[in-house]
Design an enzyme around this catalytic site. Structure first.
Site, PDB file in Angstrom:
ATOM      1  N   ASP A  98     -61.588  26.614  -9.622  1.00  0.00           N
ATOM      2  CA  ASP A  98     -63.016  26.285  -9.757  1.00  0.00           C
ATOM      3  C   ASP A  98     -63.747  26.317  -8.420  1.00  0.00           C
ATOM      4  O   ASP A  98     -64.733  25.595  -8.224  1.00  0.00           O
ATOM      5  CB  ASP A  98     -63.219  24.891 -10.386  1.00  0.00           C
ATOM      6  CG  ASP A  98     -62.489  24.766 -11.707  1.00  0.00           C
ATOM      7  OD1 ASP A  98     -62.593  25.704 -12.504  1.00  0.00           O
ATOM      8  OD2 ASP A  98     -61.816  23.749 -11.910  1.00  0.00           O
ATOM      9  N   HIS A 144     -64.827  31.544 -15.228  1.00  0.00           N
ATOM     10  CA  HIS A 144     -65.514  32.046 -14.037  1.00  0.00           C
ATOM     11  C   HIS A 144     -67.007  32.141 -14.326  1.00  0.00           C
ATOM     12  O   HIS A 144     -67.430  32.930 -15.154  1.00  0.00           O
ATOM     13  CB  HIS A 144     -64.947  33.410 -13.632  1.00  0.00           C
ATOM     14  CG  HIS A 144     -63.518  33.337 -13.166  1.00  0.00           C
ATOM     15  ND1 HIS A 144     -62.776  34.421 -12.820  1.00  0.00           N
ATOM     16  CD2 HIS A 144     -62.721  32.250 -12.971  1.00  0.00           C
ATOM     17  CE1 HIS A 144     -61.568  34.026 -12.441  1.00  0.00           C
ATOM     18  NE2 HIS A 144     -61.514  32.722 -12.538  1.00  0.00           N
TER      19      HIS A 144
HETATM   20  P1  GDP Z   1     -64.435  29.766 -10.559  1.00  0.00           P
HETATM   21  O1  GDP Z   1     -63.569  29.436 -11.743  1.00  0.00           O
HETATM   22  O2  GDP Z   1     -63.677  29.743  -9.276  1.00  0.00           O
HETATM   23  O3  GDP Z   1     -65.220  31.027 -10.752  1.00  0.00           O
HETATM   24  O4  GDP Z   1     -65.477  28.574 -10.406  1.00  0.00           O
HETATM   25  P2  GDP Z   1     -66.361  27.917 -11.577  1.00  0.00           P
HETATM   26  O5  GDP Z   1     -67.175  28.947 -12.197  1.00  0.00           O
HETATM   27  O6  GDP Z   1     -65.514  27.078 -12.451  1.00  0.00           O
HETATM   28  O7  GDP Z   1     -67.200  26.849 -10.736  1.00  0.00           O
HETATM   29  C1  GDP Z   1     -68.168  27.188  -9.880  1.00  0.00           C
HETATM   30  C2  GDP Z   1     -69.454  26.551 -10.349  1.00  0.00           C
HETATM   31  O8  GDP Z   1     -70.303  26.364  -9.259  1.00  0.00           O
HETATM   32  C3  GDP Z   1     -70.256  27.417 -11.301  1.00  0.00           C
HETATM   33  O9  GDP Z   1     -71.026  26.605 -12.152  1.00  0.00           O
HETATM   34  C4  GDP Z   1     -71.162  28.218 -10.377  1.00  0.00           C
HETATM   35  O10 GDP Z   1     -72.353  28.689 -10.981  1.00  0.00           O
HETATM   36  C5  GDP Z   1     -71.467  27.178  -9.357  1.00  0.00           C
HETATM   37  N1  GDP Z   1     -71.673  27.679  -7.994  1.00  0.00           N
HETATM   38  C6  GDP Z   1     -70.979  28.648  -7.340  1.00  0.00           C
HETATM   39  N2  GDP Z   1     -71.398  28.730  -6.063  1.00  0.00           N
HETATM   40  C7  GDP Z   1     -72.363  27.786  -5.910  1.00  0.00           C
HETATM   41  C8  GDP Z   1     -73.147  27.352  -4.793  1.00  0.00           C
HETATM   42  O11 GDP Z   1     -73.019  27.832  -3.677  1.00  0.00           O
HETATM   43  N3  GDP Z   1     -74.019  26.327  -5.018  1.00  0.00           N
HETATM   44  C9  GDP Z   1     -74.171  25.736  -6.242  1.00  0.00           C
HETATM   45  N4  GDP Z   1     -75.055  24.741  -6.365  1.00  0.00           N
HETATM   46  N5  GDP Z   1     -73.446  26.112  -7.314  1.00  0.00           N
HETATM   47  C10 GDP Z   1     -72.549  27.121  -7.134  1.00  0.00           C
END
Ligand code: GDP
Length: 426
Positions: A14, A42
């Site tokens: 995440d 993701h």
């Molecule tokens: P992944 O599984 O590694 O792709 O991560 P997730 O999707 O589970 O979690 C990342 C969350 O953080 C998602 O809701 C993204 O839209 C959000 N996100 C990613 N980068 C940023 C950021 O730089 N700032 C903010 N506020 N949200 C972010």
């Protein structure tokens, strides 16, 4: 340096890998998922809206990018068909031209989900906190050589006969061990017709295709699921996932073992989060934890479960960088910390009488405590900043602290979920 890249998680998952892959696909021709399955979530925010991708690679939104599900993926036909339908219904093209499935990817069967849930129930309070997507039973069966490969769908007679013997064997476990209802061959035949048949046009020898694409100079991006600490061999076993989340495994799980994964981009969140059970040394509980969870909207993309949260953990991050062999870091969600006047960071662990910067053996992790320091906050909105020099000094210092403590250069700083909310450091 190879033209290719691997986008991998440095911590517990995440970290924001989907968001980074969506950004970086602009410079790539192919995106490959090489492990894990529908337990991923993701998150991608772009011109089509907000999506939580479970199996389909995050390059699906870019015209001309080919997305591949490699041989190491837990191919859940039901999940995949639903995801294809959902994307199409929201205007995203999904066809055999931009999505390919390895003929060697094994099929996740309905009984894998059943067994996942039954075993978690049996364990009661000792449960692992599985997403119940059947991933652990799937990989166990794969290594017992009791799964079917996607390519076998193309051979109806052999497929049916292998299905019959697997169903018979699985019923022994479902009924005999757990006292649950088994499957008839008819049930499973119907399931296969409903969910496997539609995938036929996507299935091919993707290993040969990827090797050819690499030889032609196409740029491949390997997209990992979860983070280094969840790797089955090197992570916080048994609170790991059941596959290899490391960049070193990417070409193997992708199905093109001779291809160089290229630049390894390790995604690190500006603070820590963890889903499920197991040791999480820097966990922040109480009101401070609630507030961080709320500010970061830390609820599971797949399950909606509140994520456990804590400060940035230098010990765990350094371990993740080492395991991934990361060439650079993409630091995400820095904007979330803007509300804090002073930002705690974990710089070492106390294990028994010892204060250590080394990541301990999993058993020692259980009793470890964090050694915290405070860094000054910046106290203003940074979500519209697009260059490193324009960040407030305290935010720059925070990034430099991550860089130094992790022992790896921070190349990208993400300040929002949108594709362009990114600072690229030269
Ligand atoms: P992944 O599984 O590694 O792709 O991560 P997730 O999707 O589970 O979690 C990342 C969350 O953080 C998602 O809701 C993204 O839209 C959000 N996100 C990613 N980068 C940023 C950021 O730089 N700032 C903010 N506020 N949200 C972010």
């Amino acid at each position: 340096m190879s033209r290719n890249s691997a986008v991998v998680g440095i911590n517990w998952g995440d970290e924001g890998k989907g968001r980074m892959v969506d950004l970086l696909t602009a410079g790539h021709d192919v995106v490959v998922r090489y492990q894990g399955g529908g337990n991923a979530g993701h998150t991608v925010v772009n011109e089509y809206g907000k999506f939580s991708l479970h199996l389909i690679p995050s390059g699906i939104f870019r015209k001309g990018v080919v997305n591949v599900l490699g041989s190491g993926v837990a191919l859940d036909p039901e999940n995949l068909c639903r995801e294809i339908e959902e994307l199409r219904s929201r205007g995203v093209e999904v066809s055999p031209d931009n999505l390919m499935i390895s003929e060697r990817a094994s099929l996740l069967m309905p009984w894998h989900r059943d067994l996942d849930a039954l075993e978690e129930e049996r364990l009661g309070s000792a449960k692992y906190g599985s997403t119940k997507q059947g991933i652990a039973p799937f990989y166990s069966d794969k290594y017992q050589k009791k799964t079917l490969m996607a390519g076998e769908i193309r051979y109806p007679e052999e497929f049916r006969s292998r299905l019959a013997s697997l169903t018979e064997w699985k019923d022994l476990v479902l009924e005999g061990v757990y006292g649950a209802r088994g499957y008839t061959l008819e049930d499973i035949g119907e399931w296969a017709a409903r969910w496997c048949e539609p995938l036929k046009p996507f299935i091919r020898d993707t290993g040969a295709w990827l090797e050819q694409a690499d030889a032609e100079g196409k740029r491949l991006l390997f997209e990992a699921q979860l983070g280094a600490l969840r790797d089955i061999d090197q992570g916080i076993y048994p609170y790991t996932t059941s596959s290899n989340t490391l960049a070193a495994y990417a070409p193997v799980g992708a199905g093109c073992p001779s291809v160089d994964p290229g630049e390894v981009i390790g995604v690190v969140k500006a603070y820590s989060t963890c889903v499920g059970e197991g040791p999480f040394v820097c966990e922040l509980k109480g009101e401070a934890g609630e507030e961080l969870r709320r500010q970061g909207a830390e609820y599971g993309a797949k399950t909606g479960r509140p994520r456990r949260v804590g400060p940035y953990d230098a010990v765990a991050t350094r371990e993740g960088v080492r395991l991934q062999g990361a060439d650079c870091i993409a630091l995400t969600k820095l904007d979330v910390l803007s509300y804090l006047k002073s930002i705690p960071v974990c710089v070492a662990y106390r294990v028994g009488d010892e204060v250590t910067e080394r990541f301990p053996f999993p058993v020692e992790l259980e009793g470890a405590e964090p050694v915290l320091e405070e860094l000054p906050g910046w106290g203003c909105d940074i979500s519209s900043v697009r260059s490193f020099d324009e960040l407030p000094k305290e935010a720059r210092d925070y990034v430099l602290f991550v860089e130094k403590s992790a022992g790896c250069p921070v190349k990208y700083v993400s300040v929002g979920p949108e594709r362009d909310s990114i600072i690229v450091r030269q």
